[in-house]
Design a protein around this motif. Structure first.
Motif, short mmCIF file in Angstrom:
data_model
loop_
_atom_site.label_atom_id
_atom_site.label_comp_id
_atom_site.label_asym_id
_atom_site.label_seq_id
_atom_site.Cartn_x
_atom_site.Cartn_y
_atom_site.Cartn_z
N LEU A 1 -25.44 -42.85 25.91
CA LEU A 1 -24.34 -42.33 26.71
C LEU A 1 -23.77 -43.42 27.61
O LEU A 1 -24.52 -44.16 28.25
N ASN A 2 -22.46 -43.49 27.65
CA ASN A 2 -21.81 -44.49 28.48
C ASN A 2 -21.80 -44.06 29.95
O ASN A 2 -22.02 -44.86 30.86
N LYS A 3 -21.56 -42.74 30.16
CA LYS A 3 -21.55 -42.18 31.51
C LYS A 3 -22.15 -40.78 31.51
O LYS A 3 -22.07 -40.05 30.52
N VAL A 4 -22.76 -40.41 32.62
CA VAL A 4 -23.21 -39.05 32.85
C VAL A 4 -22.67 -38.60 34.21
O VAL A 4 -22.92 -39.27 35.23
N ASN A 5 -21.91 -37.54 34.21
CA ASN A 5 -21.27 -37.04 35.44
C ASN A 5 -20.47 -38.13 36.16
O ASN A 5 -20.49 -38.25 37.38
N GLY A 6 -19.79 -38.91 35.35
CA GLY A 6 -18.88 -39.94 35.90
C GLY A 6 -19.53 -41.23 36.31
O GLY A 6 -18.85 -42.20 36.68
N LYS A 7 -20.88 -41.30 36.24
CA LYS A 7 -21.60 -42.51 36.63
C LYS A 7 -22.11 -43.26 35.40
O LYS A 7 -22.62 -42.64 34.47
N SER A 8 -21.98 -44.57 35.45
CA SER A 8 -22.42 -45.38 34.32
C SER A 8 -23.92 -45.26 34.13
O SER A 8 -24.69 -45.19 35.11
N VAL A 9 -24.33 -45.24 32.88
CA VAL A 9 -25.76 -45.16 32.55
C VAL A 9 -26.28 -46.57 32.34
O VAL A 9 -25.74 -47.33 31.52
N CYS A 10 -27.32 -46.95 33.10
CA CYS A 10 -27.89 -48.28 32.97
C CYS A 10 -28.73 -48.35 31.71
O CYS A 10 -29.56 -47.46 31.44
N SER A 11 -28.54 -49.38 30.92
CA SER A 11 -29.31 -49.55 29.67
C SER A 11 -30.72 -49.98 29.98
O SER A 11 -30.98 -50.68 30.92
#
Length: 327
Positions: free
Chosen positions: A317-327
């Motif tokens: 996922l690139n974002k969850v609830n508008g926040k970037s997801v850290c790899s």
């Protein structure tokens, strides 16, 4: 005395034979029923190569409200796949949250909770083209209808809602299915309804959330939506937590304490972004921003006992609830 004993033995023998015959008959009937069920399932899936049907449950069964007609050659998953089967594959592209009493309609898929008479979850796939209003589609022609594909023991009726004080609230929103008249009419099956507080919720804040989800089709090429009820615990005066909810009507239709909606948007370059919302089934200030109701997706999974979009690894996922997801 001996004569009497012989009579008793004969009566016992006849009684035993009668009971034995009755049990044997019932066993035969049950076995015949199971065999018929097996034959029916075999006939339904005889031409289906399950391995080539993406996202269809292998260890469960899909009971289709609108039948799925398999294509002659499942090796080609393109135009040769039936329209209904292809649509289900689109809707359920990223996995089934659960496999309990799954039913498919022309434009959405539902898992029905027979005990509570409300769906476990409803899944939709939206695009800009599919949510575009069709002038030939008339919502006023739609009527709330009991779902005859549900056994009468477990279905809800309009009479359950009458005088209850609750709206028949859509899970798959009618406004999401205006492409064809049949599509919007199918959203009015009572299996797609749940008792919702009217003013302040169903007609207001919940409606705002539904409209917001439709606007996401202007941002993403594909929008996948899963909606359902929650029955959350509440701490009482004795300090203990209890799960309490009202039931309405003769069929004891459960009134959820909350509702969830989990959305995944897919961009043109195949990036995936998720948003998850939980709203209480109660009047909500219409000025409250929708972001106030965003929650971690896993909190809904724990509460609902379901895994959403399990074909998507969270790190993808690139974002969850508008926040970037850290790899």
């Amino acid at each position: 005395m001996v004569h009497a004993s012989k009579i008793i033995l004969r009566v016992t023998a006849f009684t035993g034979a009668g009971l034995g015959g009755w049990f044997a008959g019932k066993h035969f009937e049950r076995q015949q029923y199971l065999n018929d069920e097996k034959d029916n399932r075999a006939s339904i899936f005889s031409n289906v190569n399950i391995k080539n049907m993406p996202c269809l449950p292998i260890f469960g069964t899909v009971s289709a409200a609108t039948p799925i007609v398999p294509a002659e050659n499942q090796a080609d998953m393109g135009a040769k796949l039936s329209v209904q089967g292809s649509r289900i594959s689109q809707i359920m592209k990223y996995g089934f949250p659960g496999l309990d009493n799954v039913r498919s309609f022309d434009d959405y898929v539902i898992s029905y909770d027979r005990r509570n008479r409300v769906a476990h979850w409803v899944f939709e796939h939206l695009t800009k083209e599919r949510v575009k209003p069709n002038k030939l589609v008339d919502r006023s022609k739609c009527e709330f209808t009991p779902d005859k594909s549900i056994h009468p023991f477990f279905r809800s009726e309009n009479s359950d809602y009458k005088g209850s004080g609750y709206d028949r609230g859509h899970l798959a929103a009618a406004g999401n299915h205006k492409l064809e008249q049949t599509h919007i009419e199918q959203t009015f099956f009572l299996s797609n309804m749940a008792p919702q507080v009217g003013r302040g919720f169903n007609r207001d804040s919940w409606n705002r959330l539904e409209k917001y989800v439709r606007t996401l089709t202007n941002v993403y090429k594909d929008v996948y939506v899963c909606t359902g009820p929650l029955y959350l615990p509440k701490r009482e005066a004795d300090g203990k937590k209890y799960v309490k909810y009202e039931v309405i009507g003769n069929n004891h239709v459960a009134v959820p304490t909350h509702f969830y909606k989990i959305v995944v948007g897919e961009t043109e370059d195949h990036k995936l972004e998720m948003e998850a919302f939980v709203m209480p089934n109660a009047p909500i200030d219409d000025k409250a921003p929708l972001k106030n109701f965003q929650v971690p997706p896993e909190s809904i999974e724990r509460a609902a006992g379901l895994l959403f979009f399990d074909r998507i690894a969270r790190e993808k996922l690139n974002k969850v609830n508008g926040k970037s997801v850290c790899s």
